[in-house]
Scaffold this motif. Structure first.
Motif, PDB file in Angstrom:
ATOM      1  N   LYS A  73       0.830  -1.202   0.000  1.00  0.00           N
ATOM      2  CA  LYS A  73       0.000   0.000   0.000  1.00  0.00           C
ATOM      3  C   LYS A  73       0.870   1.260   0.000  1.00  0.00           C
ATOM      4  O   LYS A  73       0.558   2.230  -0.672  1.00  0.00           O
ATOM      5  N   ARG A  74       1.973   1.208   0.722  1.00  0.00           N
ATOM      6  CA  ARG A  74       2.845   2.384   0.856  1.00  0.00           C
ATOM      7  C   ARG A  74       4.027   2.344  -0.110  1.00  0.00           C
ATOM      8  O   ARG A  74       5.010   3.043   0.102  1.00  0.00           O
ATOM      9  N   ARG A  75       3.956   1.484  -1.107  1.00  0.00           N
ATOM     10  CA  ARG A  75       4.959   1.391  -2.172  1.00  0.00           C
ATOM     11  C   ARG A  75       6.357   1.109  -1.639  1.00  0.00           C
ATOM     12  O   ARG A  75       7.351   1.683  -2.076  1.00  0.00           O
ATOM     13  N   GLY A  76       6.445   0.218  -0.651  1.00  0.00           N
ATOM     14  CA  GLY A  76       7.726  -0.223  -0.115  1.00  0.00           C
ATOM     15  C   GLY A  76       8.095   0.366   1.225  1.00  0.00           C
ATOM     16  O   GLY A  76       8.999  -0.128   1.891  1.00  0.00           O
ATOM     17  N   ARG A  77       7.421   1.417   1.640  1.00  0.00           N
ATOM     18  CA  ARG A  77       7.728   2.054   2.921  1.00  0.00           C
ATOM     19  C   ARG A  77       7.149   1.224   4.058  1.00  0.00           C
ATOM     20  O   ARG A  77       6.033   0.735   3.984  1.00  0.00           O
ATOM     21  N   HIS A 128      12.124  -1.756   3.156  1.00  0.00           N
ATOM     22  CA  HIS A 128      12.301  -0.384   3.634  1.00  0.00           C
ATOM     23  C   HIS A 128      13.638   0.195   3.170  1.00  0.00           C
ATOM     24  O   HIS A 128      13.721   1.389   2.842  1.00  0.00           O
ATOM     25  N   LEU A 129      14.681  -0.634   3.120  1.00  0.00           N
ATOM     26  CA  LEU A 129      15.966  -0.138   2.628  1.00  0.00           C
ATOM     27  C   LEU A 129      15.859   0.292   1.166  1.00  0.00           C
ATOM     28  O   LEU A 129      16.410   1.332   0.768  1.00  0.00           O
ATOM     29  N   VAL A 130      15.153  -0.478   0.356  1.00  0.00           N
ATOM     30  CA  VAL A 130      14.947  -0.110  -1.045  1.00  0.00           C
ATOM     31  C   VAL A 130      14.138   1.180  -1.128  1.00  0.00           C
ATOM     32  O   VAL A 130      14.449   2.075  -1.926  1.00  0.00           O
ATOM     33  N   PHE A 165       5.263   8.083  -5.279  1.00  0.00           N
ATOM     34  CA  PHE A 165       5.368   7.368  -4.012  1.00  0.00           C
ATOM     35  C   PHE A 165       4.139   7.556  -3.127  1.00  0.00           C
ATOM     36  O   PHE A 165       4.170   7.267  -1.940  1.00  0.00           O
ATOM     37  N   ALA A 166       3.053   8.026  -3.709  1.00  0.00           N
ATOM     38  CA  ALA A 166       1.814   8.209  -2.946  1.00  0.00           C
ATOM     39  C   ALA A 166       1.254   6.848  -2.550  1.00  0.00           C
ATOM     40  O   ALA A 166       1.438   5.854  -3.256  1.00  0.00           O
TER      41      ALA A 166
END
Length: 190
Positions: A73-77, A128-130, A165-166
């Motif tokens: 949902k958060r695009r990797g975050r 998260h690192l990516v 990144f929305a």
């Protein structure tokens, strides 16, 4: 208990009573499994114990899957994960796996359980690192202006400018765990 007494305003005695009831149910389930499965295992039938182990592995993996939905949902975050706890848990799984490797015989079910745990937790770290690497320039520019990444995302949304990144939106992705007020005009959601 903090979850029960925080937003929902449960009294401490009610939260404590619920915690004790849950502990009693789990203790009863464990005692029932020991009393019913040990005689079977002692007679050489290891299948029921294996089934319990397989169920544990499936539940462990299922428990680590919801963060992946949030990550998508958060695009990797990754948000809402305690990194110290995740690191300790992943280390525990890794060192437990190494202990299995060092034994004379390898417990396959335990090994699979620890490998699943390690892989899923390492995936959370890597995601998260990516994300940090992909958003490095945006976060640096925002910090130079005294803003956060979330401020930049909110500005893009307010202006109607697409932001790569929305957060993904949709009916299945809008998790709202807080109960809504009745239609008495107070605290309406719009």
């Amino acid at each position: 208990m903090g979850l029960l007494t925080g937003d929902s305003q449960w009294p401490a005695w009610k939260a404590s009573l619920l915690a004790c009831a849950v502990a009693a149910v789990f203790a009863g389930a464990e005692a029932a499994l020991i009393l019913t499965l040990r005689p079977l295992y002692d007679r050489g039938n290891g299948t029921p114990v294996m089934v319990v182990g397989i169920i544990a592995a499936i539940l462990l993996a299922a428990g680590l899957l919801p963060p992946y939905g949030e990550i998508w949902k958060r695009r990797g975050r990754v948000i809402g994960i305690n990194w110290v706890f995740l690191g300790m848990d992943c280390s525990g799984a890794f060192f437990s796996l190494m202990a299995l490797v060092a034994q004379n015989s390898f417990d396959v079910l335990g090994g699979v359980l620890y490998i699943v745990c390690c892989v899923l937790e390492i995936g959370i770290f890597l995601s998260h690192l990516v994300w940090l690497a992909r958003t490095r320039r945006i976060r640096k520019a925002a910090a130079a202006e005294g803003k956060t990444f979330d401020d930049v995302a909110a500005e893009h949304e307010m202006r109607g400018i697409p932001f790569k990144f929305a957060e993904r939106k949709g009916p299945l992705l809008d998790w709202n765990w807080k109960p809504s007020k009745s239609d008495d005009g107070m605290n309406e959601r719009g």
